[in-house]
Scaffold this motif. Structure first.
Motif, PDB file in Angstrom:
ATOM      1  N   VAL A  85     -11.145  13.148   5.258  1.00 55.25           N
ATOM      2  CA  VAL A  85     -12.435  13.799   5.475  1.00 55.25           C
ATOM      3  C   VAL A  85     -13.426  13.384   4.385  1.00 55.25           C
ATOM      4  CG1 VAL A  85     -13.621  16.031   5.517  1.00 55.25           C
ATOM      5  CG2 VAL A  85     -11.437  15.757   6.714  1.00 55.25           C
ATOM      6  N   ALA A  86     -12.943  13.338   3.138  1.00 57.93           N
ATOM      7  CA  ALA A  86     -13.831  13.001   2.013  1.00 57.93           C
ATOM      8  C   ALA A  86     -14.388  11.588   2.142  1.00 57.93           C
ATOM      9  CB  ALA A  86     -13.077  13.155   0.695  1.00 57.93           C
ATOM     10  N   VAL A  87     -13.538  10.628   2.511  1.00 58.31           N
ATOM     11  CA  VAL A  87     -14.029   9.251   2.597  1.00 58.31           C
ATOM     12  C   VAL A  87     -14.952   9.076   3.804  1.00 58.31           C
ATOM     13  CG1 VAL A  87     -12.190   8.218   4.026  1.00 58.31           C
ATOM     14  CG2 VAL A  87     -13.291   6.854   2.238  1.00 58.31           C
ATOM     15  N   SER A  88     -14.719   9.839   4.877  1.00 59.34           N
ATOM     16  CA  SER A  88     -15.620   9.775   6.026  1.00 59.34           C
ATOM     17  C   SER A  88     -16.999  10.322   5.676  1.00 59.34           C
ATOM     18  CB  SER A  88     -15.018  10.544   7.209  1.00 59.34           C
ATOM     19  OG  SER A  88     -13.823   9.933   7.653  1.00 59.34           O
ATOM     20  N   LEU A  89     -17.021  11.464   4.969  1.00 54.03           N
ATOM     21  CA  LEU A  89     -18.304  12.019   4.534  1.00 54.03           C
ATOM     22  C   LEU A  89     -18.959  11.112   3.500  1.00 54.03           C
ATOM     23  CD1 LEU A  89     -17.540  15.838   4.127  1.00 54.03           C
ATOM     24  CD2 LEU A  89     -18.769  14.721   5.969  1.00 54.03           C
ATOM     25  N   GLY A  90     -18.145  10.656   2.533  1.00 55.60           N
ATOM     26  CA  GLY A  90     -18.684   9.813   1.475  1.00 55.60           C
ATOM     27  C   GLY A  90     -19.242   8.508   1.986  1.00 55.60           C
ATOM     28  N   LEU A  92       0.840  -1.194   0.000  1.00 58.31           N
ATOM     29  CA  LEU A  92       0.000   0.000   0.000  1.00 58.31           C
ATOM     30  C   LEU A  92       0.878   1.249   0.000  1.00 58.31           C
ATOM     31  CD1 LEU A  92      -2.696  -1.086   2.621  1.00 58.31           C
ATOM     32  CD2 LEU A  92      -2.847  -1.212   0.133  1.00 58.31           C
ATOM     33  N   LEU A  93       0.412   2.297  -0.640  1.00 53.70           N
ATOM     34  CA  LEU A  93       1.201   3.510  -0.813  1.00 53.70           C
ATOM     35  C   LEU A  93       0.764   4.581   0.173  1.00 53.70           C
ATOM     36  CD1 LEU A  93       1.135   3.757  -4.723  1.00 53.70           C
ATOM     37  CD2 LEU A  93       2.811   2.590  -3.270  1.00 53.70           C
ATOM     38  N   ARG A  94       1.730   5.205   0.822  1.00 52.52           N
ATOM     39  CA  ARG A  94       1.421   6.315   1.742  1.00 52.52           C
ATOM     40  C   ARG A  94       1.348   7.611   0.941  1.00 52.52           C
ATOM     41  NH1 ARG A  94       0.936   5.297   6.909  1.00 52.52           N
ATOM     42  NH2 ARG A  94       1.935   3.468   7.837  1.00 52.52           N
ATOM     43  N   VAL A  95       0.190   7.869   0.380  1.00 51.78           N
ATOM     44  CA  VAL A  95       0.020   9.041  -0.476  1.00 51.78           C
ATOM     45  C   VAL A  95      -1.215   9.862  -0.103  1.00 51.78           C
ATOM     46  CG1 VAL A  95       1.234   7.971  -2.407  1.00 51.78           C
ATOM     47  CG2 VAL A  95      -1.240   7.655  -2.185  1.00 51.78           C
ATOM     48  N   LEU A  96      -1.963   9.451   0.920  1.00 48.36           N
ATOM     49  CA  LEU A  96      -3.218  10.103   1.259  1.00 48.36           C
ATOM     50  C   LEU A  96      -3.028  11.123   2.376  1.00 48.36           C
ATOM     51  CD1 LEU A  96      -5.538   6.959   1.252  1.00 48.36           C
ATOM     52  CD2 LEU A  96      -5.066   8.535  -0.632  1.00 48.36           C
ATOM     53  N   GLY A  97      -3.868  12.147   2.346  1.00 52.71           N
ATOM     54  CA  GLY A  97      -3.792  13.186   3.362  1.00 52.71           C
ATOM     55  C   GLY A  97      -5.121  13.415   4.049  1.00 52.71           C
ATOM     56  N   VAL A 150     -12.405   2.035 -11.447  1.00 52.62           N
ATOM     57  CA  VAL A 150     -11.702   3.245 -10.992  1.00 52.62           C
ATOM     58  C   VAL A 150     -10.647   2.894  -9.950  1.00 52.62           C
ATOM     59  CG1 VAL A 150     -11.949   5.422  -9.739  1.00 52.62           C
ATOM     60  CG2 VAL A 150     -13.594   4.817 -11.529  1.00 52.62           C
ATOM     61  N   GLN A 151     -11.009   2.038  -9.009  1.00 55.73           N
ATOM     62  CA  GLN A 151     -10.085   1.721  -7.925  1.00 55.73           C
ATOM     63  C   GLN A 151      -8.933   0.832  -8.371  1.00 55.73           C
ATOM     64  OE1 GLN A 151     -12.005   0.563  -4.245  1.00 55.73           O
ATOM     65  NE2 GLN A 151     -13.695   1.986  -4.580  1.00 55.73           N
ATOM     66  N   VAL A 152      -9.162  -0.005  -9.374  1.00 61.28           N
ATOM     67  CA  VAL A 152      -8.083  -0.838  -9.882  1.00 61.28           C
ATOM     68  C   VAL A 152      -6.958   0.025 -10.443  1.00 61.28           C
ATOM     69  CG1 VAL A 152      -7.473  -2.450 -11.748  1.00 61.28           C
ATOM     70  CG2 VAL A 152      -9.442  -2.893 -10.319  1.00 61.28           C
ATOM     71  N   CYS A 153      -7.298   1.190 -10.956  1.00 59.62           N
ATOM     72  CA  CYS A 153      -6.284   2.085 -11.532  1.00 59.62           C
ATOM     73  C   CYS A 153      -5.301   2.599 -10.486  1.00 59.62           C
ATOM     74  CB  CYS A 153      -6.962   3.259 -12.230  1.00 59.62           C
ATOM     75  SG  CYS A 153      -7.954   2.789 -13.665  1.00 59.62           S
ATOM     76  N   GLY A 154      -5.622   2.478  -9.228  1.00 60.20           N
ATOM     77  CA  GLY A 154      -4.701   2.892  -8.178  1.00 60.20           C
ATOM     78  C   GLY A 154      -5.353   3.813  -7.173  1.00 60.20           C
ATOM     79  N   ILE A 155      -4.725   3.940  -6.013  1.00 59.70           N
ATOM     80  CA  ILE A 155      -5.297   4.734  -4.930  1.00 59.70           C
ATOM     81  C   ILE A 155      -5.338   6.221  -5.268  1.00 59.70           C
ATOM     82  CG2 ILE A 155      -3.061   4.918  -3.754  1.00 59.70           C
ATOM     83  CD1 ILE A 155      -6.645   4.855  -2.226  1.00 59.70           C
ATOM     84  N   ARG A 156      -4.410   6.684  -6.107  1.00 64.19           N
ATOM     85  CA  ARG A 156      -4.455   8.096  -6.483  1.00 64.19           C
ATOM     86  C   ARG A 156      -5.723   8.408  -7.270  1.00 64.19           C
ATOM     87  NH1 ARG A 156       1.085   6.880  -6.738  1.00 64.19           N
ATOM     88  NH2 ARG A 156       2.410   8.306  -5.507  1.00 64.19           N
ATOM     89  N   TRP A 157      -6.090   7.516  -8.223  1.00 71.28           N
ATOM     90  CA  TRP A 157      -7.338   7.686  -8.952  1.00 71.28           C
ATOM     91  C   TRP A 157      -8.535   7.564  -8.009  1.00 71.28           C
ATOM     92  CZ3 TRP A 157      -8.305   9.257 -13.830  1.00 71.28           C
ATOM     93  CH2 TRP A 157      -7.232   9.298 -14.728  1.00 71.28           C
ATOM     94  N   GLY A 158      -8.486   6.591  -7.116  1.00 72.98           N
ATOM     95  CA  GLY A 158      -9.569   6.423  -6.166  1.00 72.98           C
ATOM     96  C   GLY A 158      -9.732   7.632  -5.261  1.00 72.98           C
ATOM     97  N   SER A 159      -8.602   8.193  -4.840  1.00 66.48           N
ATOM     98  CA  SER A 159      -8.641   9.375  -3.980  1.00 66.48           C
ATOM     99  C   SER A 159      -9.261  10.567  -4.706  1.00 66.48           C
ATOM    100  CB  SER A 159      -7.229   9.717  -3.502  1.00 66.48           C
ATOM    101  OG  SER A 159      -7.219  10.929  -2.781  1.00 66.48           O
ATOM    102  N   ARG A 160      -8.849  10.783  -5.951  1.00 64.94           N
ATOM    103  CA  ARG A 160      -9.405  11.902  -6.720  1.00 64.94           C
ATOM    104  C   ARG A 160     -10.908  11.742  -6.918  1.00 64.94           C
ATOM    105  NH1 ARG A 160      -4.882  10.660 -10.369  1.00 64.94           N
ATOM    106  NH2 ARG A 160      -3.078  11.936  -9.772  1.00 64.94           N
ATOM    107  N   PHE A 161     -11.333  10.519  -7.245  1.00 61.97           N
ATOM    108  CA  PHE A 161     -12.758  10.263  -7.457  1.00 61.97           C
ATOM    109  C   PHE A 161     -13.541  10.518  -6.175  1.00 61.97           C
ATOM    110  CE2 PHE A 161     -16.564   7.661  -7.709  1.00 61.97           C
ATOM    111  CZ  PHE A 161     -17.005   7.872  -9.010  1.00 61.97           C
ATOM    112  N   GLN A 162     -13.020  10.046  -5.032  1.00 60.41           N
ATOM    113  CA  GLN A 162     -13.720  10.234  -3.766  1.00 60.41           C
ATOM    114  C   GLN A 162     -13.781  11.703  -3.389  1.00 60.41           C
ATOM    115  OE1 GLN A 162     -15.107   7.457  -1.922  1.00 60.41           O
ATOM    116  NE2 GLN A 162     -16.231   9.258  -1.265  1.00 60.41           N
ATOM    117  N   ASN A 163     -12.674  12.412  -3.556  1.00 62.09           N
ATOM    118  CA  ASN A 163     -12.650  13.839  -3.229  1.00 62.09           C
ATOM    119  C   ASN A 163     -13.656  14.604  -4.084  1.00 62.09           C
ATOM    120  OD1 ASN A 163     -10.611  13.278  -1.424  1.00 62.09           O
ATOM    121  ND2 ASN A 163      -8.970  14.047  -2.725  1.00 62.09           N
ATOM    122  N   PHE A 164     -13.712  14.278  -5.375  1.00 58.65           N
ATOM    123  CA  PHE A 164     -14.587  15.000  -6.303  1.00 58.65           C
ATOM    124  C   PHE A 164     -16.054  14.754  -5.986  1.00 58.65           C
ATOM    125  CE2 PHE A 164     -16.927  14.988 -10.399  1.00 58.65           C
ATOM    126  CZ  PHE A 164     -16.823  16.354 -10.696  1.00 58.65           C
TER     127      PHE A 164
END
Length: 454
Positions: free
Chosen positions: A25-30, A15-20, A149-163
């Motif tokens: 906050v976005a995943v908690s709300l989502g 797993l990659l340490r790339v999340l902030g 979307v999530q298979v593409c990687g956590i960065r893509w997943g993070s952007r999708f969740q934030n948006f």
């Protein structure tokens, strides 16, 4: 207490340490905002026709959730792990409790995902008549697209969740602002209601309402599941949890105030989808269509967050040896791909079979118990591991943590009283999980012996 761990080599990838904090906050709300806030206000207004008591229930629910966030932020920062509640329960109460919490949480997340996808399919079918009578196919497509979307990687997943979460928050705050800009013409029943039962019946009705409110807040701790991916979990996990709860509380409290102001209690109690009715009052006849479109986005955001959490807990369980180590495979994008695919397949099986209602009903007792265990873990680990570094210490401890424990205990008894049969089934599920745990434990010991021998 002896803790087992898997000692064989894990599959390539990590797993990659790339999340902030933004993602936390976005995943908690989502993971929280969904069908509950769309329908619960009407159900509450029907049960408790008093604006002041309704708002008090939402404020108390928000405070209870915030107290939980203060307390659980301590153990989340102390034990940052993709396993979330599984890892904390295992550390505080041992292998078996952790095992049971982990597997049951994963199953309930998959079942919840199916239920959410079907609701989202219904919303989309209302918007696009051609999709009518094809809800299962629409729900299946949503789960598949989110998985891609999530298979593409956590960065893509993070952007999708934030948006998607940003759209959700913006829509709710826009509705609140629009509601309070409406002309002040609602009848006076929004301030109170005639014929309210006094004494014990009123108290019981308010407690039932409070339970519904707390269920609507459920999911606020989704950031738990990303302790291995948040850059600085000791600092950013508590910020994610606490800020997420504060923002979620603001959305829920102000949304209900807006509904009461604009619709009044009588109309609110008879609206199947009060958010859509509010949209119609603000923007006209196209309001319900616009609101339903945005609510579909909200539900897709919820599907995405739930899928993220399910894959992380399944990854952590298998990484620790309670299953196949192959399920702990992580691709180059930082996605636990095998765990993701299996979680999606189980969700799709629930969508097709329609059996998720029973799973959710049976596991709800266990999940309520889980919150009690997590709150108790703060006390347990303070006593057992006083010297372990704690990047965050619970605000107001021990008083706020005691409030969280007592509230969770009362909520647990309330859930048992409201659904005795499924609570009993939940207990039987826990008992039945013990033989499975013993088998998994034996496999772990065999793997350890093999690794030492080689």
């Amino acid at each position: 207490m002896h803790m087992l761990s898997h000692t064989t080599a894990a599959p390539k990838g990590t797993l990659l340490r790339v999340l902030g904090v933004g993602f936390g906050v976005a995943v908690s709300l989502g993971n929280s905002i969904g069908a509950g806030i769309m329908r619960t206000p009407a159900e509450i207004a029907e049960r408790l026709p008093s604006a002041s008591l309704i708002m008090l229930a939402w404020i108390v629910g928000a405070f209870y959730t915030l107290v939980g966030a203060w307390s659980l932020s301590e153990v989340a920062a102390m034990i940052p792990s993709a396993g979330g509640s599984y890892a904390i329960a295992r550390r505080a109460f041992g292998d078996y409790i952790g095992f049971a919490v982990g597997w049951i949480t994963w199953a309930s997340l998959c079942a919840a995902n199916a239920a959410i996808a079907l609701v989202a399919g219904e919303y989309l079918s209302n918007l696009v008549p051609q999709f009518a009578r094809h809800t299962v196919y629409v729900a299946t497509t949503m789960v598949v697209l989110v998985t891609v979307v999530q298979v593409c990687g956590i960065r893509w997943g993070s952007r999708f969740q934030n948006f998607t979460t940003a759209i959700t928050a913006l829509v709710f705050f826009s509705l609140v602002l629009g509601a309070f800009l409406l002309p002040h013409h609602i009848a006076a029943d929004r301030l109170g209601a005639p014929g309210i039962s006094a004494g014990m019946p009123l108290f019981i009705a308010w407690i039932v309402v409070l339970q519904a409110v707390i269920f609507t807040f459920d999911g606020w701790n989704a950031a738990f599941f990303f302790g291995d991916e948040i850059i600085n979990p000791g600092l950013e996990l508590p910020r994610s949890l606490i800020n997420g709860v504060l923002l979620l509380s603001a959305i829920y409290v102000f949304t209900n105030a807006a509904l009461l102001y604009a619709l009044g209690i009588s109309r609110l109690a008879h609206e199947n989808l009060p958010i859509a009715a509010l949209g119609e009052m603000i923007v006209g006849a196209r309001g319900p269509v616009i609101v339903r479109a945005f609510m579909t986005i909200t539900l897709v955001s919820l599907i995405h967050a739930t899928t993220l959490c399910a894959s992380r807990i399944l990854y952590a369980i298998n990484r620790d040896g309670w299953g196949s180590i192959r399920l702990a495979y992580v691709n180059r994008g930082g996605t636990p791909a095998t765990a993701l695919f299996l979680s999606a397949l189980v969700s799709l099986a629930f969508v097709v079979s329609g059996s998720f209602d029973r799973v959710l009903a049976v596991t709800s007792f266990v999940l309520v118990s889980k919150y009690l265990l997590l709150c108790l873990s703060v006390f347990v680990l303070r006593r057992r591991e006083p010297s372990t570094p704690r990047p965050y210490r619970a605000f107001g401890y021990p008083y706020t943590t005691a409030v969280a424990v007592l509230g969770s205990l009362a909520f647990l008894f309330g859930s048992i009283a409201a659904d005795k049969r499924n609570s009993l089934y939940g207990c039987l599920v826990i008992v039945a999980s013990y033989p499975v745990y013993r088998l998994a434990r034996r496999n772990v010991l065999v793997d350890r012996a093999s690794a030492v021998g080689s």
